[in-house]
Design an enzyme around this catalytic site. Sequence first.
Site, PDB file in Angstrom:
ATOM      1  N   SER A  53       5.464   4.698   9.630  1.00  0.00           N
ATOM      2  CA  SER A  53       6.293   3.512   9.513  1.00  0.00           C
ATOM      3  C   SER A  53       7.764   3.879   9.400  1.00  0.00           C
ATOM      4  O   SER A  53       8.121   4.849   8.754  1.00  0.00           O
ATOM      5  CB  SER A  53       5.888   2.689   8.287  1.00  0.00           C
ATOM      6  OG  SER A  53       6.741   1.575   8.152  1.00  0.00           O
ATOM      7  N   LYS A  85      -1.577   1.674   6.309  1.00  0.00           N
ATOM      8  CA  LYS A  85      -0.488   1.252   7.194  1.00  0.00           C
ATOM      9  C   LYS A  85      -0.625  -0.229   7.549  1.00  0.00           C
ATOM     10  O   LYS A  85       0.364  -0.965   7.621  1.00  0.00           O
ATOM     11  CB  LYS A  85      -0.492   2.102   8.472  1.00  0.00           C
ATOM     12  CG  LYS A  85       0.479   1.614   9.560  1.00  0.00           C
ATOM     13  CD  LYS A  85       1.931   1.763   9.144  1.00  0.00           C
ATOM     14  CE  LYS A  85       2.888   1.086  10.108  1.00  0.00           C
ATOM     15  NZ  LYS A  85       2.730   1.408  11.517  1.00  0.00           N
ATOM     16  N   HIS A 111       0.575  -2.135   4.638  1.00  0.00           N
ATOM     17  CA  HIS A 111       2.039  -2.043   4.664  1.00  0.00           C
ATOM     18  C   HIS A 111       2.617  -3.075   5.635  1.00  0.00           C
ATOM     19  O   HIS A 111       3.542  -3.818   5.303  1.00  0.00           O
ATOM     20  CB  HIS A 111       2.461  -0.632   5.090  1.00  0.00           C
ATOM     21  CG  HIS A 111       3.889  -0.528   5.540  1.00  0.00           C
ATOM     22  ND1 HIS A 111       4.310  -0.942   6.792  1.00  0.00           N
ATOM     23  CD2 HIS A 111       5.009  -0.076   4.910  1.00  0.00           C
ATOM     24  CE1 HIS A 111       5.606  -0.752   6.914  1.00  0.00           C
ATOM     25  NE2 HIS A 111       6.047  -0.230   5.789  1.00  0.00           N
ATOM     26  N   ASN A 112       2.059  -3.140   6.841  1.00  0.00           N
ATOM     27  CA  ASN A 112       2.582  -4.064   7.837  1.00  0.00           C
ATOM     28  C   ASN A 112       2.344  -5.516   7.443  1.00  0.00           C
ATOM     29  O   ASN A 112       3.170  -6.386   7.716  1.00  0.00           O
ATOM     30  CB  ASN A 112       1.939  -3.788   9.198  1.00  0.00           C
ATOM     31  CG  ASN A 112       2.531  -2.578   9.885  1.00  0.00           C
ATOM     32  OD1 ASN A 112       3.120  -1.707   9.234  1.00  0.00           O
ATOM     33  ND2 ASN A 112       2.386  -2.483  11.189  1.00  0.00           N
ATOM     34  N   GLU A 137       4.883  -6.374   5.033  1.00  0.00           N
ATOM     35  CA  GLU A 137       6.108  -6.541   5.817  1.00  0.00           C
ATOM     36  C   GLU A 137       6.188  -7.950   6.404  1.00  0.00           C
ATOM     37  O   GLU A 137       7.233  -8.598   6.353  1.00  0.00           O
ATOM     38  CB  GLU A 137       6.133  -5.494   6.928  1.00  0.00           C
ATOM     39  CG  GLU A 137       7.285  -5.578   7.893  1.00  0.00           C
ATOM     40  CD  GLU A 137       7.110  -4.612   9.051  1.00  0.00           C
ATOM     41  OE1 GLU A 137       7.292  -5.036  10.210  1.00  0.00           O
ATOM     42  OE2 GLU A 137       6.768  -3.434   8.803  1.00  0.00           O
TER      43      GLU A 137
END
Length: 487
Positions: free
Chosen positions: A139, A194, A197-198, A201
Amino acid sequence: MSQHDIGLVGLAVMGQNLVLNIANHGFSIGVFNRTAATTDEFVGGLKDEPEDKVWEGTADRIGGYHELKDLVANLKRPRRVMIMVKAGGPVDAVIEELKTLLEPGDIIIDGGNSDFVDTNRRSKELRGADFLFIGTGVSGGEEGALKGPSIMPGGHKEAWPHVKDILQSISAKVDDDVPCCDWVGEDGAGHYVKMVHNGIEYGDMQLICEAYFMLKHMLGLSNDELYQVFKEWNSSELDSYLIEITRDIFTVKDKETGNDLVDMILDTAKQKGTGKWMGQHALDLGVPTTLITEAVYARCLSGQKDARVRASEVLDGPEVKFDGDKQQFIDDVKAALYASKLVSYAQGYVQLDAAAEEFGWNLENGPIALLWRGGCIIRSAFLGDIKAAFDKNPSLENLLLDDFFKQAIDKAQPSWRRVVSAAVNNGIPVPGFSAALTYYDGYRRDRLPANLLQAQRDYFGAHTYERTDKERGETFHTDWIRERNLT
């Protein structure tokens, strides 16, 4: 050139920048792209790149190859090959070709934006074929890939010592040179982290956009005033990469018209799918990741631009009117944004815990927060507070139960409720703020109306229910038609 430390397949922008990052840190790397001209253009143009992108000696550590077999033949053993191609079928195609060229014990690394389900499958298949496999989230976008991303590796742990030095060297660093890269867990754990995380986001971006929309349309703030607001916010507990770049966006002019560029951009958002994946798997796990899912739906609704334009000519709502204290409302929006952001991370970690239990992963929540403190899109000051919470209580059930977060929510609550109420009364859509507040109000109650829901389900489908005066797990059924007492 002696044999390379690592090879990389796929020279799109992310792949190219990772290659430069690896070579900049002293490692020799061989590269291959399906289109040979891309390889030649990249390798041939290295000497023309600026010094901040290509350090002294970097070009000498990069070798280009037109055939994948030639790249593999020029790698040190155990061979390490990183794949940076489009997720899905293209990754599988590269892996299948590599399997015919590599030897048992060699290492394949998928650094793309793969679905964790595919990573789970590949991990098992490659283990059965005696290859080592790592699926890692990366990222930070193009700049992060070049200057130091957040890296979240998972897969076959015995492969980690063979790639640790390279991945930690090229990752972002925080505090006393601590790398934002460490082992996450087995099989698809790296790509799952991940994905979360996204998803966070997505939530962060949606919340910031809702704050912007209220300040612009309820208070009538100009873009210059919005710049000042976000500048001040970035020096507070909201300090983060996304607040920082939002501040900067308000300063950019359109070169053709001279107008503020942000006002010239069509209000329809796109997505690559990881937020959707997170929402879908939240439903599979049965966890209420509501804010992030609403952020995905908000993008979907924005995509219905033509339909919204037609609806705007037919459907009515309240007149937007604000006659209160502007600075107080700005402060309220700031507090509501912070509280909603805390809920977003709390939901993300609840989903991580549920996935870890589902797949038997040994995820460490505190160190995961550390991975996100530098290089990645959601990097922010309060990730240190998340790490501290899990350091204090590694088995913390929900971040909202930690003293720091409870106090922060308590302080923000009056502002949070005023903002959501004001938005509703003025017809301003705030799906992120309201989803966060609704989750908080639902989570803090020991009693919800699901008792009536279970009665309904038992009435029409004999689905049974549990009782408040009996042991959990014991189920009951009522013949509601026979027992009803109508007057």
